[in-house]
Design a protein around this motif. Structure first.
Motif, PDB file in Angstrom:
ATOM      1  N   SER A 146       0.817  -1.210   0.000  1.00 57.78           N
ATOM      2  CA  SER A 146       0.000   0.000   0.000  1.00 57.78           C
ATOM      3  C   SER A 146       0.856   1.268   0.000  1.00 57.78           C
ATOM      4  O   SER A 146       0.334   2.369  -0.001  1.00 57.78           O
ATOM      5  CB  SER A 146      -0.945  -0.004   1.206  1.00 57.78           C
ATOM      6  OG  SER A 146      -0.183   0.179   2.374  1.00 57.78           O
ATOM      7  N   ILE A 147       2.176   1.093   0.042  1.00 58.61           N
ATOM      8  CA  ILE A 147       3.038   2.275  -0.030  1.00 58.61           C
ATOM      9  C   ILE A 147       3.089   2.735  -1.483  1.00 58.61           C
ATOM     10  O   ILE A 147       3.348   1.923  -2.371  1.00 58.61           O
ATOM     11  CB  ILE A 147       4.463   1.949   0.455  1.00 58.61           C
ATOM     12  CG1 ILE A 147       4.422   1.498   1.903  1.00 58.61           C
ATOM     13  CG2 ILE A 147       5.379   3.149   0.286  1.00 58.61           C
ATOM     14  CD1 ILE A 147       5.756   0.992   2.413  1.00 58.61           C
ATOM     15  N   PRO A 148       2.851   4.016  -1.715  1.00 59.63           N
ATOM     16  CA  PRO A 148       2.848   4.500  -3.111  1.00 59.63           C
ATOM     17  C   PRO A 148       4.177   4.196  -3.795  1.00 59.63           C
ATOM     18  O   PRO A 148       5.250   4.416  -3.227  1.00 59.63           O
ATOM     19  CB  PRO A 148       2.643   6.008  -2.951  1.00 59.63           C
ATOM     20  CG  PRO A 148       2.026   6.178  -1.610  1.00 59.63           C
ATOM     21  CD  PRO A 148       2.537   5.067  -0.756  1.00 59.63           C
ATOM     22  N   ARG A 149       4.068   3.686  -4.998  1.00 55.49           N
ATOM     23  CA  ARG A 149       5.275   3.292  -5.741  1.00 55.49           C
ATOM     24  C   ARG A 149       6.202   4.462  -6.022  1.00 55.49           C
ATOM     25  O   ARG A 149       7.403   4.310  -6.077  1.00 55.49           O
ATOM     26  CB  ARG A 149       4.883   2.654  -7.084  1.00 55.49           C
ATOM     27  CG  ARG A 149       3.950   1.457  -6.988  1.00 55.49           C
ATOM     28  CD  ARG A 149       4.651   0.228  -6.501  1.00 55.49           C
ATOM     29  NE  ARG A 149       4.416   0.078  -5.060  1.00 55.49           N
ATOM     30  CZ  ARG A 149       4.800  -0.984  -4.353  1.00 55.49           C
ATOM     31  NH1 ARG A 149       5.467  -1.961  -4.938  1.00 55.49           N
ATOM     32  NH2 ARG A 149       4.567  -1.065  -3.082  1.00 55.49           N
ATOM     33  N   ASP A 150       5.602   5.658  -6.225  1.00 51.04           N
ATOM     34  CA  ASP A 150       6.454   6.778  -6.642  1.00 51.04           C
ATOM     35  C   ASP A 150       7.470   7.165  -5.584  1.00 51.04           C
ATOM     36  O   ASP A 150       8.520   7.719  -5.890  1.00 51.04           O
ATOM     37  CB  ASP A 150       5.612   7.987  -7.085  1.00 51.04           C
ATOM     38  CG  ASP A 150       4.419   8.223  -6.185  1.00 51.04           C
ATOM     39  OD1 ASP A 150       4.234   7.385  -5.269  1.00 51.04           O
ATOM     40  OD2 ASP A 150       3.679   9.193  -6.380  1.00 51.04           O
ATOM     41  N   ILE A 151       7.164   6.856  -4.321  1.00 52.98           N
ATOM     42  CA  ILE A 151       8.161   7.144  -3.290  1.00 52.98           C
ATOM     43  C   ILE A 151       9.421   6.330  -3.548  1.00 52.98           C
ATOM     44  O   ILE A 151      10.548   6.834  -3.493  1.00 52.98           O
ATOM     45  CB  ILE A 151       7.601   6.811  -1.892  1.00 52.98           C
ATOM     46  CG1 ILE A 151       6.368   7.683  -1.608  1.00 52.98           C
ATOM     47  CG2 ILE A 151       8.670   7.007  -0.822  1.00 52.98           C
ATOM     48  CD1 ILE A 151       5.796   7.495  -0.219  1.00 52.98           C
ATOM     49  N   TYR A 152       9.212   5.048  -3.866  1.00 53.54           N
ATOM     50  CA  TYR A 152      10.363   4.190  -4.158  1.00 53.54           C
ATOM     51  C   TYR A 152      11.090   4.657  -5.404  1.00 53.54           C
ATOM     52  O   TYR A 152      12.305   4.638  -5.481  1.00 53.54           O
ATOM     53  CB  TYR A 152       9.907   2.744  -4.343  1.00 53.54           C
ATOM     54  CG  TYR A 152       9.586   2.072  -3.027  1.00 53.54           C
ATOM     55  CD1 TYR A 152      10.598   1.782  -2.132  1.00 53.54           C
ATOM     56  CD2 TYR A 152       8.287   1.751  -2.703  1.00 53.54           C
ATOM     57  CE1 TYR A 152      10.303   1.176  -0.920  1.00 53.54           C
ATOM     58  CE2 TYR A 152       7.980   1.146  -1.508  1.00 53.54           C
ATOM     59  CZ  TYR A 152       9.001   0.849  -0.611  1.00 53.54           C
ATOM     60  OH  TYR A 152       8.709   0.270   0.563  1.00 53.54           O
ATOM     61  N   GLU A 153      10.283   5.054  -6.403  1.00 50.78           N
ATOM     62  CA  GLU A 153      10.905   5.495  -7.664  1.00 50.78           C
ATOM     63  C   GLU A 153      11.758   6.732  -7.427  1.00 50.78           C
ATOM     64  O   GLU A 153      12.876   6.847  -7.931  1.00 50.78           O
ATOM     65  CB  GLU A 153       9.820   5.758  -8.707  1.00 50.78           C
ATOM     66  CG  GLU A 153       9.311   4.452  -9.311  1.00 50.78           C
ATOM     67  CD  GLU A 153       7.942   4.586  -9.952  1.00 50.78           C
ATOM     68  OE1 GLU A 153       7.295   3.551 -10.136  1.00 50.78           O
ATOM     69  OE2 GLU A 153       7.534   5.731 -10.248  1.00 50.78           O
ATOM     70  N   ALA A 154      11.230   7.628  -6.588  1.00 48.39           N
ATOM     71  CA  ALA A 154      11.999   8.826  -6.263  1.00 48.39           C
ATOM     72  C   ALA A 154      13.287   8.459  -5.550  1.00 48.39           C
ATOM     73  O   ALA A 154      14.368   8.978  -5.860  1.00 48.39           O
ATOM     74  CB  ALA A 154      11.156   9.753  -5.386  1.00 48.39           C
ATOM     75  N   ALA A 155      13.149   7.501  -4.601  1.00 42.82           N
ATOM     76  CA  ALA A 155      14.334   7.071  -3.859  1.00 42.82           C
ATOM     77  C   ALA A 155      15.341   6.444  -4.795  1.00 42.82           C
ATOM     78  O   ALA A 155      16.551   6.668  -4.693  1.00 42.82           O
ATOM     79  CB  ALA A 155      13.924   6.087  -2.770  1.00 42.82           C
ATOM     80  N   ALA A 156      14.829   5.633  -5.744  1.00 45.02           N
ATOM     81  CA  ALA A 156      15.718   4.961  -6.677  1.00 45.02           C
ATOM     82  C   ALA A 156      16.459   5.992  -7.538  1.00 45.02           C
ATOM     83  O   ALA A 156      17.642   5.849  -7.817  1.00 45.02           O
ATOM     84  CB  ALA A 156      14.920   3.992  -7.539  1.00 45.02           C
ATOM     85  N   LEU A 157      15.723   7.039  -7.906  1.00 44.21           N
ATOM     86  CA  LEU A 157      16.351   8.095  -8.710  1.00 44.21           C
ATOM     87  C   LEU A 157      17.485   8.756  -7.940  1.00 44.21           C
ATOM     88  O   LEU A 157      18.514   9.113  -8.495  1.00 44.21           O
ATOM     89  CB  LEU A 157      15.314   9.157  -9.083  1.00 44.21           C
ATOM     90  CG  LEU A 157      14.404   8.807 -10.262  1.00 44.21           C
ATOM     91  CD1 LEU A 157      13.418   9.926 -10.497  1.00 44.21           C
ATOM     92  CD2 LEU A 157      15.234   8.540 -11.504  1.00 44.21           C
TER      93      LEU A 157
END
Lengths: 301, 482
Positions: free
Chosen positions: A189-200
């Motif tokens: 349920s954690i929004p994916r974009d947070i991870y994507e931002a972190a990955a960036l």
């Protein structure tokens, strides 16, 4: 409108409340009362002896020994289970780096494997592991010997130095799967974009777990903590099946003590007193655990 | 106390009054605050029962009411329940008007405890198994009928003898508390050391009669690649039996008397010291199958059946218990513990034979006379022979196994008992104070036979257990003189 409301409500509530009072509240209340008696559980005769049972138990080295094991369980079981659960859940759900947010290969399969112990009853788990720990024909020693680690083969449940840890390991094994699923659901349920931002930003997996995943699933961890702490205060079923508290009381827990005192020695008054002690312990642990783990909620926006 | 009372709406539903949250909490609080009233539910109420009684005559010496129903509860364990059904048929032959209510359960305590509290127990109980009701407590609480009338009644089918006179020596004493008989232990059990005669014949080994021979043989066995010993590791109390037996044979039955009577330092008597020192040898010299401390009774007994170990300590139920896994031609046999030396007070042949499988008649049984009559039926020659034939176990009725074809192990029990004769011995502390054997001595044996403590510490630990029991007023103390 208002006239009809209360009888209707009562008709729904009262039977349920009655059942609850009869089968939950009343036994608790009776336990408190019986704890003040020297009742031996075979006649309706008993004497009121006030707090004598508690005074006796205060000096009872067997109870303290059992309580110490429960405390150890309470410290270790949540830590180990939650750590293992978090690690496995994050590997299954957000473990694969490279900018894409998904689990490691075959994660669906692993989920089933990890969850499997959850569908087994405690009795079956106990019997199963009793055979695995069998020092002569068990899987564990067999495996150790097969890879040449004969020195690590132990008598496990027969050795007071290892029996407790062997039981603890089974508890962790039996519970970790459930928390893998629980944490997994929270991670989904954690929004994916947070991870994507972190990955960036090039965060490592460890930082991602520690700085992003963990804070965002903290609610679930908190629930897990309380649940596991209460479970650690019990532990009776597994101990009863695997060791009955032995060898030499090295795996005794308070629940087992209560069972032995009541159903083995037929001191139901004293057994109830142990039950009352457990009741207050569980209650206070829950309150303390909820306080300690309370944190500001993080709102996804 | 039958006040189920005051318990919130449950008993008077549905309450038409509007119920505020506060009122509700108030009621709940009252329920918690008035536990004395609620207590009736778990600990309450026994009436004085009307006990059925009939006319006494030669055919009915116990005065059974002929039409009174009889309720029998059997422990459904190693012996099953079929033997009891046969006894019930025999009872009905003598009392055709009686109806018999038979049930068989595995958890005697959990099933019957509420009925004792309620004051409506069944008429006959086979109080056996791991879930039995602690016999010491049952007696202390006055819940059992004195069986003296039964023992003094004439035997059902042995002419000219009372029931008591038909029983093996020592059988009645196991159920005696302060001189009164409350428990009838029906099956006769031999405790000793078991071995496979097939294995011993093949290897040319002789069962050792002295301790030195025993140790020498252990050496030979070990050299042959077999562990001399194994034991029921997670239930190490099985090993307390040979230790105490050795001590009794060395120093005489006083050893057992002192232990049973909780005499100070009974566990540290000279006999016990000699015995513990001797048995320590099999630990120190590593004559015990590796891993034994981690095996439970079934696992270790199976290792023994598979020829991984030569000796094991057990009672005569072993043969039945191991039936499924014993290889054909294994031919297990029992033997007494080896003598320590020439100075032993009892001969090598002396063995621990004792009555087991307890039957009781509750003091508040509705058909108390019928319950005793049922036991009298069991103790008839016909009843006893039927039991031995059905479950391959001896009974306390003397001569009841004569002429029957017995399995190999049981046959060895009969021979050992015969050789032991009036030199047999026994102890009963395990019945008086169940906890002492099941928990405390058990733990001490576990430490001792896994080599973590030496013989002196072992006896200290046993003694501490006995002292704990002696100091605890919750346990009623019993004394015996013989």
């Amino acid at each position: 409108m208002r006239h009809g409301k209360y009888p209707l409500l009562a008709a729904f509530l009262l039977p349920a409340l009655g059942v609850y009072a009869t089968f939950v509240i009343s036994p608790y209340a009776q336990a408190f009362f019986i704890a003040m008696t020297d009742w031996q559980g075979l006649t309706s005769k008993f004497n009121m002896i006030g707090f004598n049972n508690f005074r006796y138990l205060l000096k009872d080295s067997y109870l303290w020994n059992a309580l110490w094991h429960n405390i150890l369980l309470m410290l270790l079981l949540p830590v180990l289970t939650i750590a293992l659960g978090l690690f496995l859940a994050s590997m299954l759900n957000v473990g694969n780096g490279k900018g894409r947010v998904r689990g490691v290969r075959g994660s669906a399969f692993y989920k089933v494997i990890f969850f499997a112990p959850q569908v087994l009853s405690v009795a079956i788990i106990g019997v199963l592991w009793k055979e695995i720990y069998n020092p002569r024909s068990g899987l564990l020693n067999g495996g150790l010997r097969a890879i040449g680690l004969d020195g690590l083969a132990k008598t496990w449940l027969g050795d007071p130095d290892y029996a407790f840890w062997a039981v603890l390991a089974v508890m962790v094994w039996a519970n970790a799967g459930f928390y893998v699923v629980l944490f997994g659901a929270a991670m989904q349920s954690i929004p994916r974009d947070i991870y994507e931002a972190a990955a960036l930003d090039g965060t490592s997996r460890w930082t991602t777990l520690w700085r992003i995943t963990l804070p965002l699933v903290w609610d679930s961890v908190q629930v897990a903590w309380v649940y596991l702490a209460i479970l650690a205060l019990d532990g009776f079923a597994l101990v009863q099946v695997m060791t009955r508290g032995g060898p030499n009381f090295s795996t005794d827990v308070v629940g087992q003590r209560m069972y032995d005192v009541a159903f083995g020695e037929f001191k139901f008054g004293q057994g109830s007193a142990i039950g009352v002690i457990m009741f207050f312990l569980t209650l206070s642990i829950t309150v303390v655990a909820l306080r300690l783990t309370r944190r500001e909620r993080i709102e996804f926006s | 106390m039958s006040a189920h009372g005051s318990l919130i709406p449950a008993h008077h539903p549905p309450n038409p009054q509007p119920l505020s949250r506060r009122a509700l909490l108030g009621t709940a609080a009252a329920a918690v605050a008035a536990p004395a009233l609620l207590a009736g539910c778990a600990v309450g109420g026994d009436g004085t029962p009307d006990q059925a009684e009939g006319q006494k005559n030669a055919k009915n010496p116990l005065g059974v009411a002929e039409d009174a129903p009889l309720e029998v509860v059997i422990f459904n364990g190693g012996f099953g329940e079929d033997y009891a059904k046969a006894h019930e048929v025999m009872y009905k032959e003598n009392f055709p008007k009686a109806t018999i209510n038979h049930s068989a359960v595995t958890e005697i305590g959990k099933t019957l405890q509420p009925r004792f509290i309620d004051g409506t127990p069944p008429d006959v109980i086979n109080n056996s198994g791991a879930g039995q009701i602690d016999p010491g407590t049952l007696v202390a609480q006055g819940q059992l009928a004195d069986l003296t009338d039964l023992l003094n009644a004439p035997s059902l089918d042995v002419a000219g003898k009372t029931v008591r006179q038909t029983l093996l020596p020592g059988a009645v004493e196991t159920g005696s508390f302060d001189g009164k008989v409350f428990i009838l232990n029906y099956a006769y059990t031999v405790y000793g050391i078991w071995y496979s005669t097939k294995l011993f014949n093949e290897k040319g080994w002789q069962y050792p009669k002295t301790w030195d021979e025993h140790i020498a043989l252990c050496k030979t066995i070990k050299a042959a690649g077999i562990a001399p010993w194994t034991y029921q590791g997670l239930h190490p109390r099985y090993m307390s039996w040979p230790v105490i037996s050795t001590a009794i044979k060395f120093a005489g039955p006083q050893v057992a008397l002192d232990i049973d009577n909780l005499q100070p330092n009974a566990w540290k008597s000279e006999g016990m010291r000699m015995a513990a020192d001797a048995w320590y040898q099999i630990v120190r010299d590593k004559y015990i199958l590796e891993g034994s401390p981690g095996l439970d009774h079934k696992q270790s007994q199976t290792e023994w059946c598979n020829g991984k170990a030569a000796f094991i300590s057990c009672g005569s139920w072993l043969e039945n218990e191991q039936k499924a896994v014993t290889p054909a031609g294994f031919n297990m046999a029992v033997a007494p513990t080896p003598s320590l030396g020439k100075g032993d007070k009892l001969p090598f042949e002396a063995v621990r034979g004792t009555a087991g499988e307890p039957f009781v008649v509750p003091a508040k049984a509705k058909n108390l006379r019928g319950g005793m009559e049922y036991l009298r039926t069991m103790l008839s020659m016909k009843g006893a022979k039927d039991f031995t034939g059905k479950v391959s176990s001896l009974t306390i009725v003397a001569g009841s196994a004569d002429g029957a074809t017995l399995p190999f192990g049981l046959d060895s029990c009969v021979k050992v008992l015969k050789a032991s004769g009036d030199k047999g011995f026994n102890w009963v502390y395990s019945t008086y104070y169940r906890k002492l054997e099941r928990n405390l001595v058990d733990a001490a044996c576990g430490e001792f036979f896994s080599g973590r403590i030496g013989p002196a510490e072992f006896l200290d630990k046993c003694q501490r257990g006995a002292d704990e029991i002696a100091a605890d007023p919750a346990f009623k103390k019993y004394k015996r003189t013989a």
